[in-house]
Every structure is written in structure tokens, then in C-alpha cells.
Design an enzyme around this catalytic site. Structure first.
Site, PDB file in Angstrom:
ATOM      1  N   HIS A  69      -6.639  -3.874  -2.829  1.00 21.19           N
ATOM      2  CA  HIS A  69      -7.961  -3.278  -3.139  1.00 21.19           C
ATOM      3  C   HIS A  69      -8.974  -4.414  -3.199  1.00 21.19           C
ATOM      4  O   HIS A  69      -8.980  -5.205  -4.133  1.00 21.19           O
ATOM      5  CB  HIS A  69      -7.912  -2.552  -4.486  1.00 21.19           C
ATOM      6  CG  HIS A  69      -9.208  -1.911  -4.862  1.00 21.19           C
ATOM      7  ND1 HIS A  69      -9.274  -0.698  -5.486  1.00 21.19           N
ATOM      8  CD2 HIS A  69     -10.502  -2.299  -4.723  1.00 21.19           C
ATOM      9  CE1 HIS A  69     -10.536  -0.372  -5.702  1.00 21.19           C
ATOM     10  NE2 HIS A  69     -11.307  -1.347  -5.251  1.00 21.19           N
ATOM     11  N   LYS A  95     -10.377   6.425   1.159  1.00 16.82           N
ATOM     12  CA  LYS A  95     -10.800   6.157  -0.216  1.00 16.82           C
ATOM     13  C   LYS A  95     -11.627   7.305  -0.769  1.00 16.82           C
ATOM     14  O   LYS A  95     -12.607   7.726  -0.148  1.00 16.82           O
ATOM     15  CB  LYS A  95     -11.630   4.868  -0.227  1.00 16.82           C
ATOM     16  CG  LYS A  95     -12.273   4.538  -1.559  1.00 16.82           C
ATOM     17  CD  LYS A  95     -11.247   4.063  -2.574  1.00 16.82           C
ATOM     18  CE  LYS A  95     -11.867   3.859  -3.946  1.00 16.82           C
ATOM     19  NZ  LYS A  95     -11.733   2.518  -4.451  1.00 16.82           N
ATOM     20  N   ASP A 121      -9.532  -5.625  -6.699  1.00  9.67           N
ATOM     21  CA  ASP A 121     -10.887  -5.063  -6.850  1.00  9.67           C
ATOM     22  C   ASP A 121     -11.907  -6.185  -6.991  1.00  9.67           C
ATOM     23  O   ASP A 121     -12.937  -6.017  -7.655  1.00  9.67           O
ATOM     24  CB  ASP A 121     -10.965  -4.094  -8.041  1.00  9.67           C
ATOM     25  CG  ASP A 121     -12.162  -3.160  -7.956  1.00  9.67           C
ATOM     26  OD1 ASP A 121     -12.821  -3.123  -6.900  1.00  9.67           O
ATOM     27  OD2 ASP A 121     -12.442  -2.480  -8.954  1.00  9.67           O
ATOM     28  N   HIS A 159     -10.552   6.249  -6.760  1.00 11.75           N
ATOM     29  CA  HIS A 159     -11.271   5.739  -7.940  1.00 11.75           C
ATOM     30  C   HIS A 159     -11.199   6.847  -8.984  1.00 11.75           C
ATOM     31  O   HIS A 159     -11.910   7.833  -8.894  1.00 11.75           O
ATOM     32  CB  HIS A 159     -12.728   5.394  -7.587  1.00 11.75           C
ATOM     33  CG  HIS A 159     -13.451   4.796  -8.757  1.00 11.75           C
ATOM     34  ND1 HIS A 159     -13.837   3.475  -8.802  1.00 11.75           N
ATOM     35  CD2 HIS A 159     -13.823   5.334  -9.946  1.00 11.75           C
ATOM     36  CE1 HIS A 159     -14.423   3.231  -9.967  1.00 11.75           C
ATOM     37  NE2 HIS A 159     -14.430   4.342 -10.675  1.00 11.75           N
TER      38      HIS A 159
HETATM   39  O1  DOR Z   1     -16.498  -2.815 -10.749  1.00 14.07           O
HETATM   40  C1  DOR Z   1     -16.488  -2.263  -9.662  1.00 14.07           C
HETATM   41  N1  DOR Z   1     -17.147  -2.765  -8.597  1.00 14.07           N
HETATM   42  N2  DOR Z   1     -15.814  -1.115  -9.530  1.00 14.07           N
HETATM   43  C2  DOR Z   1     -15.876  -0.392  -8.422  1.00 14.07           C
HETATM   44  O2  DOR Z   1     -15.280   0.655  -8.398  1.00 14.07           O
HETATM   45  C3  DOR Z   1     -16.729  -0.802  -7.287  1.00 14.07           C
HETATM   46  C4  DOR Z   1     -16.972  -2.223  -7.295  1.00 14.07           C
HETATM   47  C5  DOR Z   1     -18.079  -2.661  -6.350  1.00 14.07           C
HETATM   48  O3  DOR Z   1     -18.094  -2.222  -5.198  1.00 14.07           O
HETATM   49  O4  DOR Z   1     -18.918  -3.459  -6.764  1.00 14.07           O
HETATM   50 ZN    ZN Z   2     -13.191  -1.292  -5.987  1.00 16.27          ZN
END
Ligand code: DOR
Ligand code: ZN
Length: 354
Positions: free
Chosen positions: A14, A100, A248, A137
Site C-alpha cells: 500500500h 481500491k 501507506d 479504506h
Molecule cells: O493518511 C492518509 N493519507 N490516509 C489515506 O488514506 C490517504 C493518504 C494520502 O493519500 O495522503
Molecule cells: Zn493510503
């Protein structure tokens, strides 16, 4: 004391790479440590077609140094207008690895996401049939639901009914942040997995809010209480193949993080493996690190394990990583709040550790 650890090359299941000058700066940071990454489609506008995914893939490859041995695995952003046949064809052609699901409004660039699950049922049924995984998500967006409860409520209100309606769908509950999320994945059949980030294995909501607001610890789902963080660490270090690393890593320029309405996201790519190694070391589970970062995810996605190895060396405390200079402005690298000791040993050309 183990001070050299050699594992199969890891994958990041991710990742946010963005586009343009930000992509150019952050893509090499991931490619230095990871063999593959599942790249999120929440660009502006989002990646919604096979052609869009192929074009984005080409831009990612262009952003990498010539010698990088890195494979971006692409995702499609699910909207209420997504065509089931296009998803199935893109997956069969190898252009797209997963789809997603962002509930509309849940996070960064999620406005084109799903409002009514009913409207995406035909796509999800086609995906189940064709074996295309859905990455989720998992937070409700109901303004009545407290932000710290949004993941737990999602499990009962959205995920469980969805899995009953489409039992054959392979699901990844992404960036799990609660004990309830861990329990949900553990209590379900083999078609579900959970990714865990490096930062959620370290942070509690105190890091974010106690003694001053720290915008570089703000991400979504937001970090929870210590007992939840501890449940994530227990899941990651348990050896259970249903849990694997999805960082992430989500870069935003510092000006948009240190802001009256700061963006969500921790930029962890340069330190993610060092942070995870520290967590596994503290748990006495370094022997299970390779499963979590290099094996379980590939097995879930039905992909071969990476050839080649990565070596981590434990040494003196490293200085904080500081900021990455990018064409979109400086980006602060995640600071776990303790000194890191594990460092990735740079690979020689040909893949062997120096
Ligand atoms: O903290 C996050 N940033 N959570 C997410 O789900 C998206 C991500 C982003 O794209 O900045
Ligand atoms: Zn993410």
C-alpha cells in the site's frame, strides 16, 4: 545479538507515489528498499481506467533510476461508474493487480469514491468471479460517527454485509488501526487479509495530540489508543500470514501538513523497514520479520516471492531522517520518536548486499 539480517526482498502492499515532481522524488526512496509496491490510485483526477493505470505505471518507471529493480503494481480507483468488464480485462491483462475502494469523503482525494455500495455490486461480483482483490479504506464517513470509531463501525456496518453479499470476493482491509480490525481479519476465512503500516505499529493518539499537536503524525485512519497499537504489533509479529506490510507512505509537502487544515499522511518510505525491524526486535520476533515484509503479501496476491535479498544491519543510533527535498517542496520523513538502529545495507549492482 543479531546485527545482520538478510531477508528476501520486501514488498510494500500500500503506497502513495503521487505524480509529477513529488513522484520523481519519492519513487526512488521506495525502489531502494522494496522490490514491488501496490500503488494507490488517488491522484487528482483518480486512476479509473486501464489506460490511465498503464500511463501512470509508465510515469513511475520513468521516475526511477535506470538500475532500479522495482515493479509498480497498479490499482484502479473504484467509482460508482466503474465498468465491471474493464476491471476484469485489465486484471487479466496484468495491467492492474487490485481495485481500491474509498468510501467517498473518507480521506485524501476520495471525493470520487463510493457513496452507495449497492451501485458497485455488479463490479464486486465480477471481481469475485475473476479473482480480483478489493483493497478497502475501511472507515465510515458518517459525520455522526466519532473519528476514532470509524474503522470499528465500518466493520459491522459495511464490511460484514458486503462479504455476506459477495462471499467469494478477496478483500484486503488496509492500514488496520484497531483491535476490532485485527479480530475481524483473524475471525474470517482465507479470502481476507489485513495490511499494517509502519507508523501505526508505533503511534498512539498521544503522539499526535499530547503536549502539542504534531501534524506529521496525522494520518487516516487516525492513530488510536495504546491497546489498539499493541494489538497491531501482536498481529504483525504473530507470524499469521493474513497480516503483511502496506506502509501507506503518503507524502505531502510540509506546507500542507503544517497548516490550519493539514493533510493526512505520514511519509515513511525511507525508514519504514528500519521502523518495522525495531518493532519486531522489541517484540523478540525478528525471525518473523521476513514473513511480514517479504512473504505473506505475495502469497495472498498469488505472486512469486522476490528473487534476491535485502540485508539490514544493526549499528549505532542513526540521526533522524529529516526532510526529503522534492520539486513540490520539502517533505518531512516520519520520525518514530526513538532512535533507529537498523539500516538497509545498500545493494551492489546485481542485487547482492555490499
Ligand atoms: O493518511 C492518509 N493519507 N490516509 C489515506 O488514506 C490517504 C493518504 C494520502 O493519500 O495522503
Ligand atoms: Zn493510503
Amino acid at each position: 545479538m543479531t546485527d545482520l539480517l538478510t531477508i528476501a526482498r520486501p514488498d510494500d502492499w500500500h503506497l502513495h507515489l503521487r505524480d509529477g515532481p513529488m513522484l520523481a522524488a519519492v519513487a526512488p526512496e521506495t525502489a531502494r528498499h522494496f522490490a514491488r509496491a501496490l500503488v494507490m490510485p488517488n491522484l487528482v483526477p483518480p486512476v479509473v481506467t486501464a489506460a490511465g493505470a498503464a500511463a501512470y505505471r509508465a510515469r513511475i518507471l520513468e521516475a526511477l533510476p535506470r538500475e532500479a529493480a522495482f515493479t509498480p503494481l497498479m490499482t484502479l480507483y473504484l467509482t460508482e461508474a466503474t465498468d465491471p468488464a474493464e476491471v476484469v480485462a485489465a486484471h487479466a491483462a496484468g495491467v492492474v493487480t487490485a481495485v481500491k475502494l474509498y468510501p467517498a469523503g473518507a480521506t485524501t482525494n476520495s471525493a470520487s469514491g463510493v457513496r452507495e455500495m449497492d451501485r458497485v455490486m455488479p463490479v464486486l461480483e465480477a471481481m469475485a468471479e475473476a479473482g480480483v482483490p478489493l483493497c478497502i479504506h475501511g472507515e465510515v464517513t458518517d459525520p455522526e460517527v466519532d473519528i476514532f470509531d470509524r474503522e470499528a463501525v465500518f466493520l459491522t456496518r459495511v464490511l460484514e454485509p458486503l462479504r455476506r453479499r459477495v462471499p467469494g470476493l478477496r478483500v484486503v482491509l488496509e492500514h488496520v488501526t484497531t483491535a476490532e480490525g485485527v479480530e475481524y481479519v483473524r475471525g474470517s476465512g482465507p479470502g481476507i487479509a489485513g495490511t499494517l503500516t509502519a507508523h501505526h505499529l508505533v503511534l498512539t493518539r498521544n503522539h499526535l495530540l499530547a503536549g502539542g499537536i504534531r501534524p506529521h503524525y496525522y494520518c487516516l485512519p487516525v492513530a488510536k489508543r495504546a491497546r489498539h497499537r499493541d494489538a497491531l504489533v501482536a498481529a504483525a509479529t504473530s507470524g499469521d500470514g493474513r497480516f503483511f506490510l502496506g506502509t501507506d507512505s503518503a507524502p505531502h509537502p510540509d506546507g500542507l501538513k503544517e497548516h490550519a487544515c493539514g493533510c493526512a499522511g505520514c511519509f515513511t518510505a525511507p525508514v519504514a523497514l528500519a521502523v518495522v525491524a525495531a518493532v519486531f526486535e522489541a517484540a523478540g520476533a525478528l525471525d518473523r520479520l521476513e514473513g511480514f515484509v517479504s512473504r505473506h503479501g505475495a502469497a495472498f496476491y498469488g505472486l512469486p516471492e522476490n528473487a534476491g535479498t535485502l540485508t539490514l544491519r544493526r549499528g549505532e543510533a542513526l540521526p533522524p531522517a529529516g526532510k526529503l527535498v522534492t520539486g513540490a517542496g520539502p517533505v518531512t520523513v516520519f520520525d518514530p520518536g526513538f532512535a533507529l538502529h537498523w539500516k538497509v545495507v545498500p545493494a551492489r549492482a546485481g542485487g547482492a548486499a555490499a
